[in-house]
Design a protein around this motif. Structure first.
Motif, mmCIF file in Angstrom:
data_model
loop_
_atom_site.group_PDB
_atom_site.id
_atom_site.type_symbol
_atom_site.label_atom_id
_atom_site.label_comp_id
_atom_site.label_asym_id
_atom_site.label_seq_id
_atom_site.Cartn_x
_atom_site.Cartn_y
_atom_site.Cartn_z
ATOM 1 N N SER A 221 4.580 14.538 -5.703
ATOM 2 C CA SER A 221 3.230 15.014 -5.404
ATOM 3 C C SER A 221 2.376 13.933 -4.751
ATOM 4 O O SER A 221 1.489 14.226 -3.949
ATOM 5 N N LEU A 222 2.649 12.682 -5.083
ATOM 6 C CA LEU A 222 1.916 11.579 -4.472
ATOM 7 C C LEU A 222 2.439 11.276 -3.073
ATOM 8 O O LEU A 222 1.665 10.929 -2.175
ATOM 9 N N LEU A 223 3.743 11.411 -2.879
ATOM 10 C CA LEU A 223 4.312 11.125 -1.561
ATOM 11 C C LEU A 223 3.850 12.141 -0.517
ATOM 12 O O LEU A 223 3.680 11.786 0.653
ATOM 13 N N SER A 224 3.661 13.376 -0.905
ATOM 14 C CA SER A 224 3.286 14.415 0.056
ATOM 15 C C SER A 224 1.809 14.455 0.362
ATOM 16 O O SER A 224 1.386 15.171 1.274
ATOM 17 N N THR A 225 0.992 13.693 -0.343
ATOM 18 C CA THR A 225 -0.460 13.727 -0.127
ATOM 19 C C THR A 225 -1.054 12.353 0.125
ATOM 20 O O THR A 225 -2.277 12.209 0.076
ATOM 21 N N THR A 226 -0.238 11.347 0.381
ATOM 22 C CA THR A 226 -0.728 9.977 0.511
ATOM 23 C C THR A 226 -0.047 9.312 1.695
ATOM 24 O O THR A 226 1.103 9.609 2.013
ATOM 25 N N THR A 227 -0.765 8.408 2.317
ATOM 26 C CA THR A 227 -0.221 7.584 3.393
ATOM 27 C C THR A 227 0.136 6.218 2.821
ATOM 28 O O THR A 227 -0.734 5.520 2.277
ATOM 29 N N PHE A 228 1.394 5.833 2.947
ATOM 30 C CA PHE A 228 1.870 4.535 2.476
ATOM 31 C C PHE A 228 1.949 3.588 3.678
ATOM 32 O O PHE A 228 2.617 3.893 4.673
ATOM 33 N N VAL A 229 1.282 2.460 3.554
ATOM 34 C CA VAL A 229 1.228 1.458 4.619
ATOM 35 C C VAL A 229 1.884 0.187 4.105
ATOM 36 O O VAL A 229 1.571 -0.286 2.997
ATOM 37 N N PHE A 230 2.787 -0.381 4.901
ATOM 38 C CA PHE A 230 3.532 -1.592 4.529
ATOM 39 C C PHE A 230 3.177 -2.700 5.523
ATOM 40 O O PHE A 230 3.364 -2.543 6.733
ATOM 41 N N VAL A 231 2.669 -3.811 4.988
ATOM 42 C CA VAL A 231 2.291 -4.979 5.795
ATOM 43 C C VAL A 231 3.235 -6.123 5.433
ATOM 44 O O VAL A 231 3.311 -6.507 4.255
ATOM 45 N N PRO A 232 3.968 -6.691 6.374
ATOM 46 C CA PRO A 232 4.976 -7.711 6.044
ATOM 47 C C PRO A 232 4.353 -9.074 5.791
ATOM 48 O O PRO A 232 3.182 -9.328 6.110
ATOM 49 N N GLY A 233 5.162 -9.961 5.214
ATOM 50 C CA GLY A 233 4.780 -11.348 4.986
ATOM 51 C C GLY A 233 5.674 -12.298 5.747
ATOM 52 O O GLY A 233 6.471 -11.899 6.615
ATOM 53 N N ASP A 234 5.587 -13.580 5.424
ATOM 54 C CA ASP A 234 6.361 -14.596 6.134
ATOM 55 C C ASP A 234 7.841 -14.568 5.783
ATOM 56 O O ASP A 234 8.665 -15.080 6.548
ATOM 57 N N ASN A 235 8.218 -13.988 4.647
ATOM 58 C CA ASN A 235 9.625 -13.954 4.244
ATOM 59 C C ASN A 235 10.378 -12.726 4.747
ATOM 60 O O ASN A 235 11.573 -12.596 4.501
ATOM 61 N N ASP A 236 9.680 -11.818 5.415
ATOM 62 C CA ASP A 236 10.299 -10.565 5.840
ATOM 63 C C ASP A 236 10.887 -10.708 7.239
ATOM 64 O O ASP A 236 10.416 -11.507 8.055
ATOM 65 N N PRO A 237 11.936 -9.919 7.539
ATOM 66 C CA PRO A 237 12.560 -10.001 8.871
ATOM 67 C C PRO A 237 11.653 -9.355 9.926
ATOM 68 O O PRO A 237 10.754 -8.588 9.603
ATOM 69 N N TRP A 238 11.874 -9.699 11.216
ATOM 70 C CA TRP A 238 12.900 -10.637 11.647
ATOM 71 C C TRP A 238 12.368 -12.070 11.775
ATOM 72 O O TRP A 238 13.102 -13.002 12.071
ATOM 73 N N ALA A 239 11.078 -12.243 11.571
ATOM 74 C CA ALA A 239 10.471 -13.553 11.793
ATOM 75 C C ALA A 239 11.023 -14.611 10.853
ATOM 76 O O ALA A 239 11.164 -15.779 11.229
ATOM 77 N N SER A 240 11.388 -14.219 9.621
ATOM 78 C CA SER A 240 11.892 -15.202 8.662
ATOM 79 C C SER A 240 13.253 -15.745 9.049
ATOM 80 O O SER A 240 13.672 -16.793 8.547
#
Length: 815
Positions: A557-576
């Motif tokens: 019910s939360l997945l169908s009514t919400t926008t999930f936003v993911f912001v990467p950090g310094d350890n995430d690919p491909w920059a790491s």
């Protein structure tokens, strides 16, 4: 010699009428007549075709030929604004304007403006849009509604005009049931259209009942847009035109070296023009020192005779030893290791042995920051440059600048920058003196002057806030959840995220459901794909997101009514893969789709099971955006900046310590951060006026001695970032940036909210110059051992930001 014998032509050749077949003349080489006679073909009469009695009478096609043209969207904008916005009260997006420009240029041709062909077409498109319940925003979205309308109008276009007869015949092809439905769904005819034609709509005449009854989009997520750092318009300050200009050149990852200089020049020009509009730097035309008003010329010293401050270029210090000046420049370390300040004219060495920062306990100063320095120039012949005394202009001038006070440039409120003020009590717009940048589209979502007032009416209707009073709030969703440092390779982090999502479903009230859930990296505890066993490879990184998808699948019910936003950090690919966990280039791209397929699949399954109503409900989605990124809600009304960086530790490593601060740090207790350092010298009130106001927390008292540690750190970080109007006010050796995309790191104009996710700093919420700044910190707090588990687990912490009240609050839950 015999004369040639001429054969006389028969007289009947000169008679009118055709020649008989036997009298056709023979071939003559001199006249090139054929050797054989040419006989005309026999014409057979065409039998008449009897037309049926029911066949319509065909009319001659007198339609003019249309020459298609390429119509730029900005050329069509005035006509679209007059027809769609003023007449039909619709808001058009850039994508919708582009689709309309292509249609008008193709079917109306070059006569679209002179004969008013475009207005008739746009008027019919607006009626069709309202008839199909398209809403207040006319855009070319994923539902293809605008494309379907344009496709239905293509057969009805003839000679650049809209054939009404064909349009009526096409509408009459539907059955009686559909005709009755279309009549029922057709909006009621109001007087807005007639008033708009007379120009009355420009007087802000509104029908409040119509706004309350219009419930096309009750979910505010329909007006939410995530803007990547690589999609923002590139605006730069023009010194010659004294305004901002759009840079239309193509941005690259490897630009020439002069683009690096242009990035720092643009930062300096933005701060300089902002500073000159401050009241402390406004020169009066007439002097008030005498009884008679006389013109006075501003001096080149710190304070002129009119009482206003004047900034002195560093090159003008030559030959003025012993005089006081106020400088605006960039803090740098010279080649000899001395602390210097530099501007567009030159640089000079600073002597901070007697310097005092403003404010004393709430200011950080690092190399790479633009600062105001007040002091005395001492031309003692030291620090001579290689260019000599006369060649100091443009380089490092000799001597030193003895600093008395140093402060950051005062920040400017968002309303002043845009040239519009907003009264939250009466929800009215009034003009204020400022930069007047309200017509500029900083995010690609529309400008403040064009869409601000309309989108505020939409915000008031959707969110249910009439006077920004929490007591009058309706049951509308206004929460944005910020979760920081989500290390998915740690099982306790997954338990904490599950506990946070469970807390959002504890109540059945719609207002308790979040609009957006923002998860900020690092999503792994160590740099991934660098060849080390601790960081792991791509398989382990994908498994971490698969585990998160399993947790999210428990909340359909939360997945169908919400926008999930993911912001990467310094350890995430491909920059790491190249930085090995060190500071990466800013801005950086989002997480590749290779690792996020399971999360997208979980959200799609939840949307399918929810059986959402088309054109009413907004399905849930997952957006993997860049770092930094912007959340735009209701166009230019709400702007939330999302930034992931351990900026507090970077500031502490590179901060400049003044002698007085070093003395106080030795005497003060390390745990007592609320101590106010005594100062025998009273601060100059004029210098204090140049500095910005001290940020204040929403939940603290006015007594500065009672502030806690998170608020104290939050005030220092907030003042540094907003005074500099930049997310990375450091040199490239400390925090590297992409030169062509440095505009995305700018905080000018100030956003309505700024999320600085710093895992090494405590969670805080601070408001400064109308901008609410908050840090969610780490999601997992408390012990991590077996003893902590027996005591009831750990502590999950996050920040809930209310877009209606523009305030955030730190929340905690045990798991």
């Amino acid at each position: 010699m015999e004369e040639p014998i001429s054969t006389p032509l028969p007289a009947h050749i000169f008679r009118a009428g055709p020649l008989p077949a036997k009298d056709v003349p023979f071939s003559s080489p001199g006249f090139a007549t054929p050797a054989h006679p040419i006989r005309p073909r026999e014409t057979r009469p065409i039998p008449a075709i009897e037309k049926p009695a029911f066949a319509p009478q065909l009319k001659p096609n007198n339609a003019q030929t249309v020459l298609p043209i390429i119509l730029p969207p900005q050329t069509l904008r005035p006509v679209a604004f007059r027809t769609l916005t003023k007449k039909h009260n619709l808001t058009i997006t850039s994508s919708g304007l582009g689709a309309l420009a292509n249609f008008v240029g193709k079917f109306c041709g070059e006569r679209w403006r002179q004969e008013g062909l475009a207005e008739r077409v746009l008027d019919e498109i607006a009626k069709q849009w309202k008839r199909d319940n398209g809403g207040l925003i006319l855009d070319d979205g994923h539902d293809k509604k605008l494309k379907n309308i344009l496709k239905s109008l293509e057969p009805c276009m003839s000679g650049g005009k809209l054939d009404v007869t064909r349009l009526s015949r096409s509408n009459n092809t539907v059955g009686s049931l559909s005709r009755s439905d279309s009549l029922l769904n057709r909006p009621d005819v109001s007087r807005d259209d007639s008033q708009a034609s007379l120009g009355i709509s420009g007087l802000d005449v509104q029908d409040e009942e119509m706004e309350e009854d219009d419930t096309t989009h009750e979910d505010a997520r329909a007006y939410l847009k995530v803007v990547s750092a690589f999609n923002q318009p590139r605006l730069a300050y023009s010194v010659s035109k004294k305004t901002l200009e759009l840079n239309t050149s193509t941005a690259t990852l490897m630009p020439p070296i002069h683009h690096k200089i242009a990035a720092f020049r643009n930062r300096y020009h933005l701060v300089h023009q902002r500073l000159l509009r401050n009241e402390s730097f406004q020169n009066t035309t007439f002097s008030k020192t005498t009884g008679v008003s006389t013109l006075s010329r501003s001096a080149s010293t710190m304070a002129s005779t009119t009482g206003a401050y004047k900034i002195t270029p560093i090159s003008n210090l030559l030959g003025r030893s012993g005089s006081s000046h106020l400088l605006l420049g960039l803090l740098v370390h010279s080649a000899a290791g001395d602390l210097s300040v530099t501007d567009l004219t030159g640089s000079t060495v600073l002597d901070i042995s007697t310097a005092r920062p403003i404010p004393d306990e709430d200011a950080w100063f690092c190399p790479g920051m633009i600062v105001l320095v007040e002091g005395t120039y001492d031309d003692d012949g030291s620090n001579n440059s290689n260019l000599g005394s006369a060649g100091g202009v443009g380089g490092q001038i000799r001597g030193r600048f003895v600093v008395d006070t140093i402060a950051g440039p005062p920040a400017e409120r968002r309303e002043v920058t845009l040239g519009t003020g907003h009264n939250h009590k009466i929800d009215a717009i009034h003009t204020v003196a400022g930069a007047g940048y309200g017509w500029f589209d900083f995010l690609g979502t529309g400008s403040e002057k064009a869409l601000g007032q309309q989108m505020r009416r939409v915000q008031r209707r959707v969110l249910g806030h009439k006077d920004n009073n929490p007591e009058n709030e309706d049951s509308r969703r206004t929460k944005v959840i910020m979760i920081g440092e989500c290390t998915l390779d740690n099982p306790r982090t997954l338990e904490a995220i599950k506990a946070i999502l469970n807390s959002q479903l504890a109540s059945d009230e719609p207002s308790d459901r979040p609009l957006t859930v923002v998860l900020l990296g690092n999503f792994v505890s160590a740099a991934s794909m660098v060849g080390s066993a601790k960081g792991g490879d791509s398989i382990h990184y994908k498994e971490a997101f698969d585990n998160l998808a399993s947790v999210l699948s428990e909340f359909p019910s939360l997945l169908s009514t919400t926008t999930f936003v993911f912001v990467p950090g310094d350890n995430d690919p491909w920059a790491s893969s190249f930085s090995a966990g060190a500071a990466t280039l800013l801005p950086r791209q989002g997480i590749p789709e290779l690792f996020t397929s399971r999360i997208r699949r979980a959200i799609n399954n939840a949307n399918t099971e929810a059986n959402l109503k088309k054109d009413i409900d907004t399905p849930g989605e997952a957006i993997f955006t860049s770092n930094p990124a912007r959340l735009s809600l209701f166009g230019p009304v709400e702007e939330i900046v999302l930034f992931r960086d351990d900026i507090t530790s970077r500031i502490r490593r590179n901060a400049i310590l003044f002698p007085k601060q070093e003395q106080d740090e030795e005497m003060a207790d390390e745990n007592d951060i609320t101590q106010i350092h005594p100062d025998t010298e009273m601060p100059d009130p004029d210098i204090e006026a140049v500095a910005s106001h001290v940020p204040s927390a929403a939940n603290t008292t006015a007594n500065s001695n009672a502030i806690d540690k998170p608020t104290f750190i939050g005030r220092r970080v907030t003042k540094l970032l907003l005074d500099q109007s930049h997310l990375a006010p450091f040199p490239n050796s400390i925090r590297p940036t992409l030169w062509d995309f440095s505009h995305s790191l700018s905080l000018y104009p100030l956003p309505t909210a700024l999320c600085v996710c710093d895992a090494e700093a405590p969670a805080f919420c601070v408001t400064y110059e109308g901008c609410h700044v908050f840090n969610p910190g780490r999601v997992v707090e408390g012990g991590s051992g077996a003893g902590a588990t027996r005591r009831g687990g750990g502590l999950a912490r996050w920040v809930e930001y209310d877009v209606g009240r523009r305030r955030g609050e730190v929340r905690e839950v045990r798991f």
